[in-house]
Design an enzyme around this catalytic site. Structure first.
Site, mmCIF file in Angstrom:
data_model
loop_
_atom_site.group_PDB
_atom_site.id
_atom_site.type_symbol
_atom_site.label_atom_id
_atom_site.label_comp_id
_atom_site.label_asym_id
_atom_site.label_seq_id
_atom_site.Cartn_x
_atom_site.Cartn_y
_atom_site.Cartn_z
ATOM 1 N N PHE A 159 -14.980 25.517 -57.198
ATOM 2 C CA PHE A 159 -14.730 25.002 -58.551
ATOM 3 C C PHE A 159 -13.272 25.102 -58.953
ATOM 4 C CE2 PHE A 159 -15.007 29.515 -59.710
ATOM 5 C CZ PHE A 159 -14.015 29.600 -60.666
ATOM 6 N N LYS A 183 -18.990 17.321 -50.682
ATOM 7 C CA LYS A 183 -19.931 17.999 -51.581
ATOM 8 C C LYS A 183 -19.071 18.917 -52.452
ATOM 9 C CE LYS A 183 -21.964 21.238 -52.755
ATOM 10 N NZ LYS A 183 -21.732 21.821 -54.119
ATOM 11 N N GLU A 186 -20.468 21.985 -58.058
ATOM 12 C CA GLU A 186 -21.335 21.421 -59.095
ATOM 13 C C GLU A 186 -20.853 21.805 -60.494
ATOM 14 O OE1 GLU A 186 -21.808 23.812 -57.046
ATOM 15 O OE2 GLU A 186 -23.141 25.391 -57.796
ATOM 16 N N SER A 236 -16.164 31.172 -51.663
ATOM 17 C CA SER A 236 -16.199 32.634 -51.588
ATOM 18 C C SER A 236 -16.530 33.093 -50.166
ATOM 19 C CB SER A 236 -17.240 33.155 -52.582
ATOM 20 O OG SER A 236 -18.513 32.634 -52.228
ATOM 21 N N CYS A 291 -7.307 31.441 -55.504
ATOM 22 C CA CYS A 291 -7.477 32.306 -54.327
ATOM 23 C C CYS A 291 -6.157 32.946 -53.937
ATOM 24 C CB CYS A 291 -8.038 31.509 -53.163
ATOM 25 S SG CYS A 291 -6.867 30.317 -52.547
ATOM 26 N N GLU A 384 -13.016 40.916 -55.347
ATOM 27 C CA GLU A 384 -12.195 39.795 -55.787
ATOM 28 C C GLU A 384 -12.661 39.478 -57.214
ATOM 29 O OE1 GLU A 384 -13.023 35.890 -54.161
ATOM 30 O OE2 GLU A 384 -10.975 35.269 -54.535
#
Ligand code: NAD
Length: 499
Positions: A159, A183, A186, A236, A291, A384
């Site tokens: 995301f 993909k 969402e 992740s 990240c 994290e």
């Protein structure tokens, strides 16, 4: 503050994109898309069935037959057009990112700009796909290498960079002659559909770029599909490991980039103001949802107290607010659940600045937070956090600081702040991390190098975009060729030797 659907008719419907057109989902399963600054649902996205993923793969498979035949010159021309369109419309794309992700407009524009650099790199595809030729490798024999596309390849994205991370994948994949099934996350899926429309307008043939939305059902369908040759994943660590293991067990090529916990070391000789500016920017930019965000500050020796004072001085000046407001410097977190999880790290430890105070009431906001004396073993050190919570750990020596970096299970990014070139070079040599910054807090490589971490930050052996991206999306073929005089031909059962 409402989080529920106001009226179903008001929600924007976000559909799949298959074979060059928008396709409404049939599963009846949908996910909510929020405006995180308002804390309200703004849309809903279709979740694909196995059959819908297959339809996208079949469209990509059909398109591959002709796309791989398109000349490099023609492909480059389309890429130049894509470059122009993204450049012209980056403000429009930035607004889409801000409305679903929450990051502020300037940051969203920066995201598009960094993705654009990867597209620009791919405009050089005729040069990137050049191979080698050895004339007279043996007498009368020439040998040359070719790099060819893999076929249908897929990308599964997180995301936090809804435009740039897909660009890291689809741009090199398509430039190399593959066709693509994306993909996206969402949570903020609209940027992908917007991209699909733009690629069509740029002249990309239907079926070369497809989007299927969804959750684990769609991801598993991608990983299990026999016609998908390779999968790129960013997300992740637990899901990256899962995707890598499942994809490679199915015989697919896979690069799966995972999570991170990035340390920034500040040595006693560093410029305190510069280090504080860098720490605040890298910890709280994009609300820490990067990240490559700095989440652990490792203060060496006497630098700790003045550095913390300088950071505390800067924190109240960070303007937290709706990303659509040009004055805002930091927006909300992606969902209410994530906001609550990040805030829970402030329930323990020596909290110097608590971001639960002084943040906007509506939306999923958490203001910049600072925790001192964070040590290995504590949740705030090990996890994290992926939010605007900066931890400080105090050590006495450079060696202790490097040990912390190297003992981390992650190895995405790290940085050192110092005026000592010798120590900085030592750190570049010592750090067991994929991307190192020297007085640079977020060392994301430029587009003609490749991006990737070590250890639990990347599963697979090729980094993403840049030269390794071209390598990932192609496979090598070597041709040995001769044009002898048939009159010299004879049977020879010996193993071919060079002459
Ligand atoms: P995520 O792992 O939750 O989701 C990533 C993708 O995996 C999404 O498309 C999601 O739909 C899918 N997914 C989620 N759960 C799944 C499951 N159980 N089975 C199959 N698929 C599943 O990650 P996120 O929260 O969207 O993104 C944040 C994470 O991404 C952070 O850990 C961040 O460090 C990481 N990230 C890494 C990099 C990098 O370059 N290393 C870059 C950006 C983000």
């Amino acid at each position: 503050m409402t989080e529920t659907i106001e009226a179903p008719a008001a929600l924007r419907q976000i559909n799949h994109w298959i074979g060059g057109r928008s396709v409404a989902g049939t599963s009846g399963r949908k996910g909510p898309v929020f405006n995180p600054a308002l804390g309200r649902q703004s849309g809903e996205v279709d979740f694909a069935t196995v059959e819908e993923v297959d339809a996208a793969v079949q469209a990509a498979k059909a398109a591959f037959a002709t796309w791989r035949e398109v000349s490099l010159a023609k492909r480059a021309e389309i890429f130049f057009r894509i470059r122009e369109l993204v450049h012209e419309r980056r403000d429009e794309m930035a607004r889409i990112l801000t409305s679903e992700h929450g990051k502020v407009l300037s940051d969203a524009t920066g995201e598009v700009t960094r993705g654009l650099e990867v597209i620009e790199f791919c405009c050089g595809l005729p040069t990137l796909l050049k191979s080698e030729f050895s004339e007279q490798a043996s007498t009368g024999i020439d040998v040359y290498s070719i790099r060819q596309p893999l076929g249908v390849v897929a990308g599964i994205t997180p995301f936090n960079f809804p435009a740039m991370v897909p660009m890291w994948m689809w741009a090199p994949a398509i430039a190399c002659g593959n066709t693509f099934v994306l993909k996206p996350s969402e949570k903020d899926p609209s940027a992908s559909v917007w991209t699909a429309e733009l690629l069509k307008e740029a002249g990309l043939p239907d079926g070369v770029f497809n989007v299927v939305h969804g959750d684990k059902v769609a991801v598993d369908a991608v990983l299990e599909h026999p016609d998908i040759a390779a999968v790129s994943f960013v997300g992740s660590t637990p899901i990256a490991r899962y995707v890598y293991e499942k994809a490679t067990a199915q015989g697919k090529r896979c690069q799966a980039l995972g999570g991170a916990k990035n340390h920034m070391i500040v040595l006693p000789d560093a410029d305190i103001d510069m280090a504080a500016d860098a720490a605040v920017s890298a910890a709280y930019g994009s609300a820490g949802e990067r990240c490559m965000a700095v989440s652990m500050l490792v203060a060496v020796g006497s630098v700790a107290d003045p550095l913390i004072d300088a950071i505390k001085e800067r924190i109240p000046k960070v303007k937290v607010g709706d990303g659509m407001d040009p004055a805002s410097e930091m927006g909300p977190l992606i969902t209410r659940e994530h906001r609550e999880k990040v805030a829970s790290y402030l329930d323990e430890g020596k909290v110097l600045v608590d971001g639960r105070e002084n943040c906007p009431d509506d939306g999923f906001f958490l203001a910049p937070s600072l925790i001192d004396d964070v040590k290995p073993g504590m949740r705030a050190y090990e996890d994290e956090i992926f939010g605007p919570v900066l931890g400080v750990t105090r050590v006495d020596t450079y060696d202790e600081a490097v040990r912390l970096v190297n003992e981390s299970p992650y190895g995405n990014g790290t940085a050192i702040f110092t005026r000592d070139g010798g120590v900085a070079r030592r750190f570049q040599f010592d750090a067991q991390v994929g991307m190192v910054g020297i007085n640079v807090p977020i060392p994301v490589p430029v587009a003609y190098y490749s991006f990737g971490g070590w250890k639990n930050s990347l599963f697979g052996d090729r980094h993403i975009y840049g030269p390794e991206g071209i390598d990932f999306y192609t496979r090598g073929k070597v041709v040995t060729s001769r044009w002898p005089d048939p009159a010299t031909s004879k049977v020879d059962l010996g193993f071919p030797q060079t002459r």
